[in-house]
Structures are given as C-alpha cells and as structure tokens.
Motif scaffolding. Sequence first.
Motif, PDB file in Angstrom:
ATOM      1  N   SER A   1      23.036 -43.395   5.418  1.00  0.00           N
ATOM      2  CA  SER A   1      23.078 -43.750   4.208  1.00  0.00           C
ATOM      3  C   SER A   1      23.069 -42.838   4.006  1.00  0.00           C
ATOM      4  N   GLN A   2      23.481 -41.427   2.660  1.00  0.00           N
ATOM      5  CA  GLN A   2      23.454 -41.335   1.682  1.00  0.00           C
ATOM      6  C   GLN A   2      21.644 -40.365   0.979  1.00  0.00           C
ATOM      7  N   TYR A   3      20.538 -41.343   1.105  1.00  0.00           N
ATOM      8  CA  TYR A   3      19.586 -42.097   0.888  1.00  0.00           C
ATOM      9  C   TYR A   3      18.624 -41.319   2.028  1.00  0.00           C
ATOM     10  N   ILE A   4      17.449 -40.163   2.139  1.00  0.00           N
ATOM     11  CA  ILE A   4      16.448 -40.041   3.367  1.00  0.00           C
ATOM     12  C   ILE A   4      15.230 -40.146   2.332  1.00  0.00           C
ATOM     13  N   TYR A   5      14.046 -40.945   2.844  1.00  0.00           N
ATOM     14  CA  TYR A   5      13.318 -40.539   2.582  1.00  0.00           C
ATOM     15  C   TYR A   5      12.541 -40.405   3.466  1.00  0.00           C
ATOM     16  N   LEU A   6      11.331 -39.032   3.272  1.00  0.00           N
ATOM     17  CA  LEU A   6      11.069 -37.950   3.523  1.00  0.00           C
ATOM     18  C   LEU A   6       9.672 -38.718   4.755  1.00  0.00           C
ATOM     19  N   PRO A   7       9.318 -38.607   5.988  1.00  0.00           N
ATOM     20  CA  PRO A   7       8.162 -39.613   6.461  1.00  0.00           C
ATOM     21  C   PRO A   7       7.020 -38.593   6.293  1.00  0.00           C
ATOM     22  N   PHE A   8       6.674 -37.898   5.688  1.00  0.00           N
ATOM     23  CA  PHE A   8       5.277 -37.279   5.335  1.00  0.00           C
ATOM     24  C   PHE A   8       5.918 -36.520   3.855  1.00  0.00           C
ATOM     25  N   THR A   9       4.723 -35.272   3.822  1.00  0.00           N
ATOM     26  CA  THR A   9       4.401 -34.483   2.686  1.00  0.00           C
ATOM     27  C   THR A   9       5.428 -33.347   2.858  1.00  0.00           C
ATOM     28  N   PHE A  10       6.001 -32.775   1.553  1.00  0.00           N
ATOM     29  CA  PHE A  10       6.657 -31.591   1.496  1.00  0.00           C
ATOM     30  C   PHE A  10       5.781 -30.370   2.046  1.00  0.00           C
ATOM     31  N   THR A  11       4.165 -30.418   2.789  1.00  0.00           N
ATOM     32  CA  THR A  11       3.950 -29.547   2.931  1.00  0.00           C
ATOM     33  C   THR A  11       4.068 -29.890   4.878  1.00  0.00           C
ATOM     34  N   ASP A  12       3.828 -30.889   5.198  1.00  0.00           N
ATOM     35  CA  ASP A  12       3.769 -31.029   6.606  1.00  0.00           C
ATOM     36  C   ASP A  12       5.695 -30.730   6.333  1.00  0.00           C
ATOM     37  N   LEU A  13       6.597 -31.563   6.045  1.00  0.00           N
ATOM     38  CA  LEU A  13       7.747 -31.008   5.683  1.00  0.00           C
ATOM     39  C   LEU A  13       8.381 -29.260   6.392  1.00  0.00           C
ATOM     40  N   ALA A  14       7.618 -28.454   5.314  1.00  0.00           N
ATOM     41  CA  ALA A  14       7.841 -26.679   5.923  1.00  0.00           C
ATOM     42  C   ALA A  14       7.224 -26.600   6.738  1.00  0.00           C
ATOM     43  N   ASP A  15       6.231 -27.334   7.793  1.00  0.00           N
ATOM     44  CA  ASP A  15       5.239 -27.001   8.816  1.00  0.00           C
ATOM     45  C   ASP A  15       6.116 -26.993  10.274  1.00  0.00           C
ATOM     46  N   TYR A  16       7.274 -28.472   9.386  1.00  0.00           N
ATOM     47  CA  TYR A  16       7.961 -28.983  10.503  1.00  0.00           C
ATOM     48  C   TYR A  16       9.002 -28.502  11.035  1.00  0.00           C
ATOM     49  N   LEU A  17       9.412 -27.543   9.705  1.00  0.00           N
ATOM     50  CA  LEU A  17      11.098 -26.164  10.273  1.00  0.00           C
ATOM     51  C   LEU A  17      10.598 -25.283  10.211  1.00  0.00           C
ATOM     52  N   ALA A  18       8.737 -25.232  10.228  1.00  0.00           N
ATOM     53  CA  ALA A  18       8.746 -23.698  11.204  1.00  0.00           C
ATOM     54  C   ALA A  18       8.571 -22.733   9.774  1.00  0.00           C
ATOM     55  N   VAL A  19       8.255 -22.834   8.299  1.00  0.00           N
ATOM     56  CA  VAL A  19       8.218 -22.057   7.118  1.00  0.00           C
ATOM     57  C   VAL A  19       7.892 -22.469   6.211  1.00  0.00           C
ATOM     58  N   ASP A  20       7.549 -21.469   5.212  1.00  0.00           N
ATOM     59  CA  ASP A  20       6.454 -21.525   4.054  1.00  0.00           C
ATOM     60  C   ASP A  20       7.736 -22.312   3.473  1.00  0.00           C
ATOM     61  N   ARG A  21       6.278 -22.496   2.495  1.00  0.00           N
ATOM     62  CA  ARG A  21       6.388 -24.290   1.880  1.00  0.00           C
ATOM     63  C   ARG A  21       6.664 -23.537   0.645  1.00  0.00           C
ATOM     64  N   SER A  22       5.713 -22.080   0.202  1.00  0.00           N
ATOM     65  CA  SER A  22       7.222 -21.522  -1.680  1.00  0.00           C
ATOM     66  C   SER A  22       8.448 -21.429  -0.898  1.00  0.00           C
ATOM     67  N   ALA A  23       8.595 -21.051  -0.401  1.00  0.00           N
ATOM     68  CA  ALA A  23      10.085 -20.346  -0.060  1.00  0.00           C
ATOM     69  C   ALA A  23      10.775 -21.924   0.299  1.00  0.00           C
ATOM     70  N   MET A  24      10.457 -22.180   0.735  1.00  0.00           N
ATOM     71  CA  MET A  24      11.466 -23.853   1.350  1.00  0.00           C
ATOM     72  C   MET A  24      11.323 -24.871  -0.870  1.00  0.00           C
ATOM     73  N   SER A  25       9.772 -24.922  -1.430  1.00  0.00           N
ATOM     74  CA  SER A  25      10.069 -25.092  -2.346  1.00  0.00           C
ATOM     75  C   SER A  25      10.924 -24.693  -3.620  1.00  0.00           C
ATOM     76  N   ARG A  26      11.535 -23.226  -3.065  1.00  0.00           N
ATOM     77  CA  ARG A  26      12.272 -22.554  -4.048  1.00  0.00           C
ATOM     78  C   ARG A  26      13.515 -23.690  -3.786  1.00  0.00           C
ATOM     79  N   GLU A  27      13.671 -23.215  -1.942  1.00  0.00           N
ATOM     80  CA  GLU A  27      16.036 -23.235  -1.693  1.00  0.00           C
ATOM     81  C   GLU A  27      15.445 -24.704  -2.502  1.00  0.00           C
ATOM     82  N   MET A  28      14.460 -25.125  -2.159  1.00  0.00           N
ATOM     83  CA  MET A  28      14.553 -26.685  -2.295  1.00  0.00           C
ATOM     84  C   MET A  28      15.385 -27.043  -3.495  1.00  0.00           C
ATOM     85  N   LYS A  29      14.918 -26.181  -4.998  1.00  0.00           N
ATOM     86  CA  LYS A  29      15.060 -26.160  -5.854  1.00  0.00           C
ATOM     87  C   LYS A  29      16.463 -25.622  -6.199  1.00  0.00           C
TER      88      LYS A  29
END
Length: 219
Positions: free
Chosen positions: A162-190
Amino acid sequence: MPKPFEGINEKNKQKLLKILEADIHHYPKNDKVLQTMRNDNTIAIIVTGYVQITRINASGSRTIIEELEEEEVFGSVISSLKNKEYEITAMEDAEIIILDYDLLLQQGTKVSDSYHQFIKNLFEIMTNKIQEKNERIEILTQKSIRNKLLEYFKMMSKKSGSQYIYLPFTFTDLADYLAVDRSAMSREMKNLKEEGFIEIKGKKITLLYDRDSVIYSVR
C-alpha cells in the motif's frame, strides 16, 4: 514472516519445549534482556511483549538494529550480540523463551513431526532475516538523508502492499534506525511533505509518488 510454532498445536508445542529444555524468562518494561541469556549460543522467541535491539558505539551514537514483537526470533546465532556495544531492551513487559542452539541441533535423532516443523519454521525465519538485513544495508548505504528516507518508505510500502505506511516506532527511533541526526531528518521530511512527496499524520505516512519510479537525489 513465518511463526516459530506455525503448524504445531499447543500440546505438541509444550512437549517440544520440554524436550528442548526451554527456559522461559519474564522481563519488566525497560529491563535488559542480554544479561540473562544463559550462554553465547542461544535462540530467543518472544511470547509476549516488544523488544528492541540497539547498538551504542564508543562515541555514544545509538542505532536501532531490530524492533521485535510477539512470535519473532532473535539470538546470538542470528545477530552479533556478543559485541558489548549491543543492548536488548524490553520496551514493554515481555515473556521470552530461550533455547540452547546446540541442544536444539542434537535432537535430530528424536524424530517427530513437531520437531521437523519447528526446524523448518526457524530456517524460513532466518532466511527472511537475511533478506531484511540486506534491505537494511540498502537503506544505510544511501548517501543522503532524503535517499535513506525514500528507500525506507519504499521498503515499508512494498511490505504493506500500500501507499500508506504506519511507522512501527517514534520519529526519534526512526532517526536511530536510519543512523541520521533527528533534527536533520525532520527537516528533510518537512521538505518531502512541502514538495508533495508525502503526507504525514502522526505515525501514518502516505506516499504521493510512485515508489518504483522516484529518482533519488545525489545531495
């Protein structure tokens, strides 16, 4: 993903666990699991609860290795858990079956349909885990945060169909999963949202593009 005891009824499951001398441990929320695994050659099956495997390197950087739920499998024969940088944490109250891998293999002479079904299930689970690790490598080798996000969304979309994705964890954990900075990831998602790639509502992300045709940026 197959389940460890798929195709085995409850009566035969209990017999099998007795033969395999299974240990059942209970862990309260936030308890560390790794310390109580009885040796370096184990397989663990989550009966109830939710477990997170993380790696914290010498500089203190945290990376989520795996998020595991009921009937999922982990252990030293699957991941490099002997490394002191790894932590296994019960994210909620958990009940976990721990098996000795050597003892498991020694039961080959005790022929039973339940045993063979269990081994078959474990083999399929490990095969799936290898595929998941390869997918994770594909994500982490992307050079930019945007490309890591797009590759992750692509992987999750294919799994859900599906085109719908439900994150299995928080955005902080997503940043840890992707091994990236949380603030930089938030900017990119924006940026992805403003450019019309995605919609975000809580942990629900809707892909507004063809996941198989998007061209990744080089930045």
